[in-house]
Write a protein that holds these residues in place. Structure first.
Motif, mmCIF file in Angstrom:
data_model
loop_
_atom_site.group_PDB
_atom_site.id
_atom_site.type_symbol
_atom_site.label_atom_id
_atom_site.label_comp_id
_atom_site.label_asym_id
_atom_site.label_seq_id
_atom_site.Cartn_x
_atom_site.Cartn_y
_atom_site.Cartn_z
ATOM 1 N N ARG A 175 18.715 -15.468 -12.808
ATOM 2 C CA ARG A 175 17.852 -15.229 -11.440
ATOM 3 C C ARG A 175 17.092 -14.115 -11.777
ATOM 4 O O ARG A 175 16.919 -14.478 -12.960
ATOM 5 N N TYR A 176 16.424 -14.449 -10.695
ATOM 6 C CA TYR A 176 14.492 -13.743 -11.374
ATOM 7 C C TYR A 176 14.327 -12.105 -10.497
ATOM 8 O O TYR A 176 15.341 -12.158 -9.093
ATOM 9 N N LYS A 177 14.415 -11.110 -10.960
ATOM 10 C CA LYS A 177 13.680 -9.946 -9.315
ATOM 11 C C LYS A 177 12.652 -10.605 -10.353
ATOM 12 O O LYS A 177 11.553 -9.588 -11.736
ATOM 13 N N ILE A 178 11.319 -9.691 -9.256
ATOM 14 C CA ILE A 178 10.165 -9.756 -8.844
ATOM 15 C C ILE A 178 9.162 -8.536 -8.690
ATOM 16 O O ILE A 178 10.363 -8.739 -7.439
ATOM 17 N N PHE A 179 8.791 -7.636 -9.162
ATOM 18 C CA PHE A 179 8.751 -6.834 -7.905
ATOM 19 C C PHE A 179 6.760 -6.875 -7.982
ATOM 20 O O PHE A 179 6.199 -7.071 -8.666
ATOM 21 N N ILE A 180 6.317 -6.777 -6.762
ATOM 22 C CA ILE A 180 4.989 -6.451 -6.402
ATOM 23 C C ILE A 180 4.358 -5.446 -6.285
ATOM 24 O O ILE A 180 4.912 -4.829 -5.559
ATOM 25 N N THR A 181 3.764 -5.014 -6.935
ATOM 26 C CA THR A 181 3.275 -3.611 -6.841
ATOM 27 C C THR A 181 1.517 -3.543 -6.955
ATOM 28 O O THR A 181 1.313 -4.726 -7.762
ATOM 29 N N ASP A 182 1.316 -2.441 -6.553
ATOM 30 C CA ASP A 182 -0.232 -2.041 -6.912
ATOM 31 C C ASP A 182 -0.304 -0.216 -7.868
ATOM 32 O O ASP A 182 -1.235 -0.422 -8.142
ATOM 33 N N ALA A 183 0.961 -0.522 -8.345
ATOM 34 C CA ALA A 183 1.135 0.902 -9.599
ATOM 35 C C ALA A 183 2.139 0.256 -10.447
ATOM 36 O O ALA A 183 3.246 0.670 -10.679
ATOM 37 N N SER A 224 0.641 -1.557 -0.697
ATOM 38 C CA SER A 224 -0.205 0.191 0.747
ATOM 39 C C SER A 224 0.675 1.220 0.381
ATOM 40 O O SER A 224 0.419 2.530 -0.380
ATOM 41 N N GLU A 225 1.889 1.337 0.380
ATOM 42 C CA GLU A 225 2.736 2.703 -0.080
ATOM 43 C C GLU A 225 3.834 2.138 -0.253
ATOM 44 O O GLU A 225 5.275 2.993 -0.199
ATOM 45 N N VAL A 226 4.584 1.048 0.231
ATOM 46 C CA VAL A 226 6.014 0.820 -0.354
ATOM 47 C C VAL A 226 5.558 -0.414 -2.209
ATOM 48 O O VAL A 226 5.185 -1.334 -2.162
ATOM 49 N N ASP A 227 6.749 -0.851 -2.659
ATOM 50 C CA ASP A 227 6.698 -1.848 -3.940
ATOM 51 C C ASP A 227 7.407 -3.073 -2.860
ATOM 52 O O ASP A 227 7.942 -2.757 -1.964
ATOM 53 N N VAL A 228 7.537 -4.652 -3.300
ATOM 54 C CA VAL A 228 8.608 -5.234 -2.980
ATOM 55 C C VAL A 228 9.274 -5.918 -3.985
ATOM 56 O O VAL A 228 8.718 -6.413 -4.991
ATOM 57 N N CYS A 229 10.649 -6.514 -3.338
ATOM 58 C CA CYS A 229 10.835 -6.805 -4.669
ATOM 59 C C CYS A 229 11.623 -8.288 -3.923
ATOM 60 O O CYS A 229 12.419 -8.241 -2.896
ATOM 61 N N VAL A 230 11.478 -8.953 -4.791
ATOM 62 C CA VAL A 230 11.774 -10.849 -4.636
ATOM 63 C C VAL A 230 12.958 -11.260 -5.881
ATOM 64 O O VAL A 230 12.416 -11.004 -7.297
ATOM 65 N N GLU A 231 13.633 -11.321 -5.255
ATOM 66 C CA GLU A 231 15.179 -12.058 -5.853
ATOM 67 C C GLU A 231 15.235 -13.575 -5.728
ATOM 68 O O GLU A 231 15.031 -14.031 -4.526
ATOM 69 N N VAL A 278 15.612 -20.777 -1.570
ATOM 70 C CA VAL A 278 15.196 -19.319 -1.256
ATOM 71 C C VAL A 278 14.924 -18.280 -1.687
ATOM 72 O O VAL A 278 15.897 -17.129 -1.887
ATOM 73 N N PRO A 279 13.915 -17.283 -1.810
ATOM 74 C CA PRO A 279 13.997 -16.432 -2.286
ATOM 75 C C PRO A 279 14.458 -15.352 -1.127
ATOM 76 O O PRO A 279 13.919 -15.135 -0.260
ATOM 77 N N MET A 280 14.732 -14.048 -1.669
ATOM 78 C CA MET A 280 14.997 -12.870 -0.984
ATOM 79 C C MET A 280 13.923 -11.888 -0.914
ATOM 80 O O MET A 280 14.011 -11.684 -2.419
ATOM 81 N N VAL A 281 14.311 -11.331 -0.425
ATOM 82 C CA VAL A 281 13.173 -9.714 -0.164
ATOM 83 C C VAL A 281 13.327 -8.395 0.452
ATOM 84 O O VAL A 281 14.313 -8.902 1.475
ATOM 85 N N ARG A 282 13.386 -7.667 -0.209
ATOM 86 C CA ARG A 282 13.356 -6.404 -0.001
ATOM 87 C C ARG A 282 12.316 -5.616 -0.486
ATOM 88 O O ARG A 282 12.146 -5.429 -1.310
ATOM 89 N N VAL A 283 12.043 -3.709 0.163
ATOM 90 C CA VAL A 283 11.464 -3.398 0.201
ATOM 91 C C VAL A 283 11.693 -2.022 -0.936
ATOM 92 O O VAL A 283 13.256 -1.192 -0.355
ATOM 93 N N VAL A 284 10.811 -1.582 -2.065
ATOM 94 C CA VAL A 284 11.810 -0.718 -2.229
ATOM 95 C C VAL A 284 11.019 0.413 -2.585
ATOM 96 O O VAL A 284 10.022 0.593 -2.551
ATOM 97 N N PRO A 285 10.931 1.173 -2.975
ATOM 98 C CA PRO A 285 10.020 2.656 -3.052
ATOM 99 C C PRO A 285 9.246 2.642 -4.169
ATOM 100 O O PRO A 285 9.728 1.810 -5.091
ATOM 101 N N LYS A 286 7.919 3.223 -3.840
ATOM 102 C CA LYS A 286 7.341 2.710 -5.288
ATOM 103 C C LYS A 286 7.987 3.475 -6.461
ATOM 104 O O LYS A 286 8.148 4.331 -6.631
#
Length: 183
Positions: free
Chosen positions: A126-134, A65-72, A171-179
């Motif tokens: 490798r993959y990098k996927i962003f979970i986002t609502d925008a 809702s306030e940030v995007d999530v990057c999964v690698e 094991v997927p790694m997670v980090r929060v990124v700005p929108k």
């Protein structure tokens, strides 16, 4: 000629009852995933989630809702010359356990080509996927558009990893990124 109402009503009732039972089943099954207190932190391995002990399942709750999530993570690797992974799938779910229409898998994800030799495992993609609502809809960027479902659960499914070494490496790694940040 049989009365159609007598045939259709029991079928509709059975279908409705089956739908209700499946909804209850999946709500119970994913309850543990939803109880994760801190979203966007890390994936948890859920053994036997799909009914096959040879597959790996990792789950995480997300809140974009306030940030995007990057999964690698690892998309392709080899172990002593044989495939380390057979298939990869990344799916986000609403809180009621219904899968969202946007997903990523081995066939549609844009990989990063790498050459990492980590002992017995040779990582080639490798993959990098962003979970986002925008979503930004940038070319060559993997985005899962969760739309109005800014809070939910996601699952990474890996079929038939070759060994326990592969289990630990994927094991997927997670980090929060700005929108909107896709770095």
């Amino acid at each position: 000629r049989p009365d159609l109402t007598r045939l259709l009503l029991p079928g509709a009732a059975c279908g409705a009852a089956l739908h209700r039972l499946l909804t209850i089943h999946f709500r119970r099954k994913y309850k543990r995933m939803r109880q994760q207190k801190e979203p966007n932190k890390a994936f948890q391995r859920i053994p036997g989630l799909g009914g096959n002990a040879d597959h790996l399942y990792f789950t995480m709750t997300y809140d974009v809702s306030e940030v995007d999530v990057c999964v690698e993570g690892v998309l392709e690797c080899t172990v002593e010359g044989s495939p380390g992974l057979r298939y990869f799938n990344f799916t986000c779910y609403e809180w009621d356990s219904l899968p969202l229409s946007s997903y990523a898998d081995s066939l549609n994800v844009v990989p990063s080509i790498v050459q990492e030799d980590a002992g017995p495992i040779n990582v080639t993609k490798r993959y990098k996927i962003f979970i986002t609502d925008a979503p930004t809809y940038e070319t060559n960027v993997n985005e899962i558009n969760v739309g109005p479902n800014s809070k939910g659960t996601c699952t990474v499914r890996i079929l038939l990893p070759a060994s326990r070494e592969v289990d630990a490496a994927v094991v997927p790694m997670v980090r929060v990124v700005p929108k909107g940040n896709r770095e």
